[in-house]
Design a protein around this motif. Structure first.
Motif, PDB file in Angstrom:
ATOM      1  N   ASN A   8      -4.052   6.525   1.491  1.00 29.06           N
ATOM      2  CA  ASN A   8      -4.752   5.247   1.633  1.00 29.06           C
ATOM      3  C   ASN A   8      -4.322   4.530   2.908  1.00 29.06           C
ATOM      4  OD1 ASN A   8      -6.468   5.236  -0.608  1.00 29.06           O
ATOM      5  ND2 ASN A   8      -4.893   4.441  -1.957  1.00 29.06           N
ATOM      6  N   THR A  54      -7.924 -10.007   0.438  1.00 28.60           N
ATOM      7  CA  THR A  54      -8.911  -9.313  -0.388  1.00 28.60           C
ATOM      8  C   THR A  54      -8.484  -9.414  -1.852  1.00 28.60           C
ATOM      9  OG1 THR A  54      -7.740  -7.227  -0.017  1.00 28.60           O
ATOM     10  CG2 THR A  54      -9.580  -7.725   1.439  1.00 28.60           C
ATOM     11  N   ASN A  81     -11.978   1.848  -3.793  1.00 28.05           N
ATOM     12  CA  ASN A  81     -10.677   2.284  -3.296  1.00 28.05           C
ATOM     13  C   ASN A  81     -10.225   1.356  -2.174  1.00 28.05           C
ATOM     14  OD1 ASN A  81      -9.469   3.959  -0.855  1.00 28.05           O
ATOM     15  ND2 ASN A  81      -8.726   4.906  -2.733  1.00 28.05           N
ATOM     16  N   VAL A  82      -8.914   1.081  -2.095  1.00 25.48           N
ATOM     17  CA  VAL A  82      -8.412   0.092  -1.145  1.00 25.48           C
ATOM     18  C   VAL A  82      -8.750   0.452   0.297  1.00 25.48           C
ATOM     19  CG1 VAL A  82      -6.105   1.152  -1.014  1.00 25.48           C
ATOM     20  CG2 VAL A  82      -6.388  -1.266  -0.445  1.00 25.48           C
ATOM     21  N   GLU A 116      -2.879  -0.447  -4.362  1.00 26.94           N
ATOM     22  CA  GLU A 116      -4.051   0.248  -4.883  1.00 26.94           C
ATOM     23  C   GLU A 116      -4.386  -0.172  -6.310  1.00 26.94           C
ATOM     24  OE1 GLU A 116      -1.978   2.750  -1.821  1.00 26.94           O
ATOM     25  OE2 GLU A 116      -1.335   1.647  -3.586  1.00 26.94           O
ATOM     26  N   SER A 154     -14.414  -2.020  -8.744  1.00 26.56           N
ATOM     27  CA  SER A 154     -13.866  -2.195  -7.396  1.00 26.56           C
ATOM     28  C   SER A 154     -13.985  -0.898  -6.625  1.00 26.56           C
ATOM     29  CB  SER A 154     -12.391  -2.621  -7.451  1.00 26.56           C
ATOM     30  OG  SER A 154     -11.603  -1.589  -8.029  1.00 26.56           O
ATOM     31  N   SER A 209     -11.092  -1.873   2.525  1.00 24.46           N
ATOM     32  CA  SER A 209     -10.507  -2.395   3.765  1.00 24.46           C
ATOM     33  C   SER A 209     -11.431  -2.135   4.947  1.00 24.46           C
ATOM     34  CB  SER A 209      -9.149  -1.741   4.031  1.00 24.46           C
ATOM     35  OG  SER A 209      -8.243  -2.010   2.987  1.00 24.46           O
ATOM     36  N   GLY A 230      -3.292  -4.881  -6.450  1.00 21.95           N
ATOM     37  CA  GLY A 230      -3.766  -5.816  -5.447  1.00 21.95           C
ATOM     38  C   GLY A 230      -2.620  -6.542  -4.768  1.00 21.95           C
ATOM     39  N   VAL A 245      -4.615  -6.762   2.818  1.00 20.39           N
ATOM     40  CA  VAL A 245      -4.993  -5.795   1.786  1.00 20.39           C
ATOM     41  C   VAL A 245      -3.745  -5.398   1.011  1.00 20.39           C
ATOM     42  CG1 VAL A 245      -6.956  -4.977   3.116  1.00 20.39           C
ATOM     43  CG2 VAL A 245      -4.770  -3.803   3.336  1.00 20.39           C
ATOM     44  N   VAL A 269       0.878  -1.185   0.000  1.00 17.36           N
ATOM     45  CA  VAL A 269       0.000   0.000   0.000  1.00 17.36           C
ATOM     46  C   VAL A 269       0.910   1.228   0.000  1.00 17.36           C
ATOM     47  CG1 VAL A 269      -1.840   1.241   1.195  1.00 17.36           C
ATOM     48  CG2 VAL A 269      -1.800  -1.261   1.226  1.00 17.36           C
TER      49      VAL A 269
END
Length: 266
Positions: free
Chosen positions: A130, A197, A250-251, A222, A248, A255, A225, A219, A125
């Motif tokens: 994020n 995820t 936003n991460v 962005e 999809s 989350s 994955g 997770v 990430v």
């Protein structure tokens, strides 16, 4: 309380605050910056050491009475602060925290997890905002142990702290050098069930996932994955089904939904 009116902008006590938008010197120096009144307050209330507070002189009457005697206060006028930071700053106060010794898996994991405990691992990430949102969700849902995997932004970076509203300072941040090996160790040592995820077709719809003891939510990046080797190492993959042609979320939003689900099921 040591209060110093700074007249020499080359004073080494200002080094951690210099050009904080354009460099990460604070990471190299084992320092970090809390920006604004709220984050300064939360740093001072945390278990982290506060090295100094940088204060705009025009706010001194407002903030000085609120600061503990043990902290060093550096007073500058507004124009000096702008020169040091590299941008116009209007919130009046910043603080420099000292990074503690980093915690690593598996050595620093600590006590065995409770049966209903939820953990989160952020892997790749890269976006600070994020990550800050994810850490804020963790704190909001009572998730205390957070694993910072390879390729993830610095959890104490200025923007991460700002977006997390300082909640990152309340979490146990555990670094993972090899997340695949650490997943195996967590499973073997504590029977932690890992849920990655993923948008893969063979992922479980989130609402069908079950809890049988402690859970680790994984997770990822962005855009890309989670890495394939992490997806293979996880016990299950879960997805949030989309509608109206949306591919999809936003991460950080995704989350938060997954955290809420697992923190609310028995």
């Amino acid at each position: 309380m040591g209060v110093s009116v700074i007249t020499d902008l080359d004073d080494s006590r200002l080094d951690a605050y210099r050009d904080i938008r354009s460099r990460n010197w604070t990471y190299v120096s084992q320092r970090f910056i809390a920006e604004g009144p709220l984050l300064t307050e939360r740093l001072l209330a945390s278990n982290y050491e506060t090295e100094s507070v940088l204060l705009d002189q025009k706010y001194s009457a407002q903030y000085l009475p609120t600061l503990p005697e043990s902290v060093e206060v550096l007073l500058l006028n507004h124009e000096q602060i702008e020169l040091i930071l590299g941008f116009d700053f209007h919130r009046g106060v910043l603080a420099c925290g000292v990074r503690p010794k980093q915690l690593f898996l598996p050595a620093d994991f600590g006590a065995p997890p409770l049966p209903n405990e939820t953990l989160v691992a952020a892997i790749g990430v890269q976006d600070p905002e994020n990550l800050g949102s994810i850490l804020r969700c963790c704190a909001g849902f009572g998730i205390r142990r957070v694993i910072i995997g390879p390729g993830t932004a610095d959890p104490l970076a200025r923007r991460v702290l700002r977006v997390s509203m300082g909640t990152a300072l309340r979490l146990q941040l555990l670094q993972s050098k090899n997340i695949v090996d650490d997943l195996a160790w967590l499973s073997e040592s504590f029977a932690i069930t890992s849920y990655a995820t993923s948008l893969r077709d063979d992922s479980l719809p989130l609402e069908s996932a079950e809890r049988r003891g402690p859970v680790l939510i994984l997770v990822g990046n962005e855009r890309y994955g989670l890495p394939e080797e992490v997806l293979r190492a996880a016990e299950h993959c879960v997805r949030i089904d989309m509608d109206m042609g949306t591919d999809s979320l936003n991460v950080s939003m995704a989350s938060g939904i997954v955290m809420h689900y697992f923190c609310r099921i028995a």
